[in-house]
Design a protein around this motif. Structure first.
Motif, mmCIF file in Angstrom:
data_model
loop_
_atom_site.group_PDB
_atom_site.id
_atom_site.type_symbol
_atom_site.label_atom_id
_atom_site.label_comp_id
_atom_site.label_asym_id
_atom_site.label_seq_id
_atom_site.Cartn_x
_atom_site.Cartn_y
_atom_site.Cartn_z
ATOM 1 N N ALA A 167 -10.793 -8.879 10.142
ATOM 2 C CA ALA A 167 -10.518 -7.967 9.028
ATOM 3 C C ALA A 167 -10.117 -8.753 7.778
ATOM 4 N N LEU A 168 -9.357 -9.827 7.942
ATOM 5 C CA LEU A 168 -8.979 -10.666 6.806
ATOM 6 C C LEU A 168 -10.214 -11.329 6.208
ATOM 7 N N ALA A 169 -11.087 -11.853 7.062
ATOM 8 C CA ALA A 169 -12.314 -12.482 6.570
ATOM 9 C C ALA A 169 -13.171 -11.480 5.803
ATOM 10 N N ASP A 170 -13.258 -10.243 6.302
ATOM 11 C CA ASP A 170 -14.034 -9.208 5.611
ATOM 12 C C ASP A 170 -13.425 -8.867 4.256
ATOM 13 N N GLU A 171 -12.080 -8.756 4.204
ATOM 14 C CA GLU A 171 -11.404 -8.469 2.934
ATOM 15 C C GLU A 171 -11.652 -9.587 1.921
ATOM 16 N N ILE A 172 -11.563 -10.831 2.368
ATOM 17 C CA ILE A 172 -11.763 -11.964 1.469
ATOM 18 C C ILE A 172 -13.196 -11.987 0.944
ATOM 19 N N LYS A 173 -14.173 -11.717 1.816
ATOM 20 C CA LYS A 173 -15.573 -11.672 1.373
ATOM 21 C C LYS A 173 -15.773 -10.586 0.319
ATOM 22 N N ALA A 174 -15.157 -9.431 0.534
ATOM 23 C CA ALA A 174 -15.278 -8.330 -0.430
ATOM 24 C C ALA A 174 -14.621 -8.695 -1.760
ATOM 25 N N ARG A 175 -13.479 -9.386 -1.700
ATOM 26 C CA ARG A 175 -12.797 -9.794 -2.933
ATOM 27 C C ARG A 175 -13.600 -10.840 -3.695
ATOM 28 N N ILE A 176 -14.203 -11.765 -2.974
ATOM 29 C CA ILE A 176 -15.057 -12.778 -3.618
ATOM 30 C C ILE A 176 -16.247 -12.093 -4.289
ATOM 31 N N ALA B 67 0.850 -1.189 0.000
ATOM 32 C CA ALA B 67 0.000 0.000 0.000
ATOM 33 C C ALA B 67 0.881 1.233 0.000
ATOM 34 N N PRO B 68 0.460 2.312 -0.565
ATOM 35 C CA PRO B 68 -0.824 2.538 -1.212
ATOM 36 C C PRO B 68 -0.862 2.077 -2.670
ATOM 37 N N ASN B 69 0.290 1.765 -3.251
ATOM 38 C CA ASN B 69 0.333 1.350 -4.655
ATOM 39 C C ASN B 69 0.509 -0.162 -4.760
ATOM 40 N N PRO B 70 -0.346 -0.843 -5.527
ATOM 41 C CA PRO B 70 -0.208 -2.294 -5.653
ATOM 42 C C PRO B 70 1.091 -2.688 -6.360
ATOM 43 N N TYR B 71 1.646 -3.793 -5.944
ATOM 44 C CA TYR B 71 2.855 -4.381 -6.531
ATOM 45 C C TYR B 71 4.051 -3.432 -6.484
ATOM 46 N N ASN B 72 4.150 -2.669 -5.424
ATOM 47 C CA ASN B 72 5.261 -1.753 -5.236
ATOM 48 C C ASN B 72 6.388 -2.494 -4.533
ATOM 49 N N ALA B 73 7.443 -2.797 -5.267
ATOM 50 C CA ALA B 73 8.557 -3.569 -4.703
ATOM 51 C C ALA B 73 9.251 -2.837 -3.564
ATOM 52 N N GLY B 74 9.109 -1.526 -3.513
ATOM 53 C CA GLY B 74 9.720 -0.750 -2.432
ATOM 54 C C GLY B 74 9.016 -0.910 -1.099
ATOM 55 N N SER B 75 7.808 -1.447 -1.108
ATOM 56 C CA SER B 75 7.094 -1.641 0.163
ATOM 57 C C SER B 75 6.555 -3.068 0.257
ATOM 58 N N SER B 76 7.376 -4.011 -0.129
ATOM 59 C CA SER B 76 6.987 -5.412 -0.115
ATOM 60 C C SER B 76 6.656 -5.878 1.298
ATOM 61 N N SER B 77 5.466 -6.457 1.436
ATOM 62 C CA SER B 77 5.071 -7.015 2.733
ATOM 63 C C SER B 77 3.774 -7.775 2.563
ATOM 64 N N GLY B 78 3.479 -8.592 3.534
ATOM 65 C CA GLY B 78 2.189 -9.257 3.577
ATOM 66 C C GLY B 78 1.185 -8.345 4.268
ATOM 67 N N SER B 79 -0.022 -8.822 4.404
ATOM 68 C CA SER B 79 -1.059 -8.003 5.037
ATOM 69 C C SER B 79 -0.923 -8.000 6.556
ATOM 70 N N ASN B 80 -0.226 -8.968 7.100
ATOM 71 C CA ASN B 80 -0.057 -9.146 8.542
ATOM 72 C C ASN B 80 -1.359 -9.488 9.259
ATOM 73 N N PHE B 81 -2.370 -9.910 8.522
ATOM 74 C CA PHE B 81 -3.603 -10.391 9.134
ATOM 75 C C PHE B 81 -3.491 -11.891 9.320
ATOM 76 N N GLY B 82 -3.723 -12.352 10.544
ATOM 77 C CA GLY B 82 -3.712 -13.780 10.812
ATOM 78 C C GLY B 82 -4.997 -14.429 10.327
ATOM 79 N N PRO B 83 -5.026 -15.758 10.245
ATOM 80 C CA PRO B 83 -6.203 -16.444 9.709
ATOM 81 C C PRO B 83 -7.461 -16.273 10.556
ATOM 82 N N THR B 84 -7.318 -15.883 11.801
ATOM 83 C CA THR B 84 -8.506 -15.694 12.644
ATOM 84 C C THR B 84 -8.909 -14.224 12.764
ATOM 85 N N ASN B 85 -8.203 -13.344 12.072
ATOM 86 C CA ASN B 85 -8.495 -11.918 12.141
ATOM 87 C C ASN B 85 -9.768 -11.613 11.356
#
Length: 189
Positions: free
Chosen positions: A94-103, A74-92
């Motif tokens: 916020a991750l479930a909400d993001e996945i539902k929105a993406r689906i 963030a804020p730009n997708p696929y920006n190699a200068g800010s490479s990182s994961g979302s840091n959301f664990g599988p029980t978070n």
């Protein structure tokens, strides 16, 4: 003390030259001679124009293109200068909400597609830069891309098959599809 100072300085200068000049020069020369494409960033060019790199994903949103994995940078997708994961664990939640929105977004983009959404289309990789998707994720998108391009499903499936790489050395990793290469092949049709 004077007896120790001179040998220490000589050793410091010698190691600096060996590890700071000679070693990097040798490694660079070997990389350029044996692995030139990879050492120069695995760049993909078409008609003298830089299209991207094989090793960092790109954003593709138009219906006529295959989409890659979600980028977590963030804020730009696929920006190699800010490479990182979302840091959301599988029980978070916020991750479930993001996945539902993406689906939901994937279903909105292809309302007739009743297939299960492959997980790599709704989750990011650890780096957030992954340029590849699974063959299942590509297969999920075939009908949408074929319809948007006015191509037959069989022809798009054939291009996906050509763009699919197998396991490295036959045993390492999983089969994968480089999204940029696949989209460039589609543009070449």
């Amino acid at each position: 003390m004077k007896n120790l100072l001179r040998p220490m300085l000589v050793l410091f200068v010698a190691l600096t030259v060996v590890t700071g000049v000679v070693y990097p020069a040798v490694v660079t020369a070997i990389g350029q001679a044996a692995f030139s494409h990879q050492a120069n960033g695995s760049l993909i060019e078409r008609d003298g124009r830089l299209m991207g790199t094989e090793i960092i994903g790109q954003q593709f949103d138009a219906p006529r293109y295959f989409r890659g994995r979600v980028s977590a940078t963030a804020p730009n997708p696929y920006n190699a200068g800010s490479s990182s994961g979302s840091n959301f664990g599988p029980t978070n939640p916020a991750l479930a909400d993001e996945i539902k929105a993406r689906i939901a977004a994937l279903h909105d983009a292809d309302p007739g597609n009743e297939a299960a959404v492959p997980v790599d289309l709704v989750t990011s990789s650890g780096s957030g830069l992954d340029p590849e998707i699974s063959p299942a994720a590509a297969a999920y998108q075939v009908s949408r891309v074929a319809k948007a391009r006015g191509m037959s499903v069989a022809r798009v499936e054939a291009l996906v098959a050509q763009a699919t790489s197998g396991r490295q050395f036959g045993v390492l990793g999983e089969p994968r599809v480089n999204v940029l290469k696949l989209n460039l092949a589609l543009d070449g049709e």
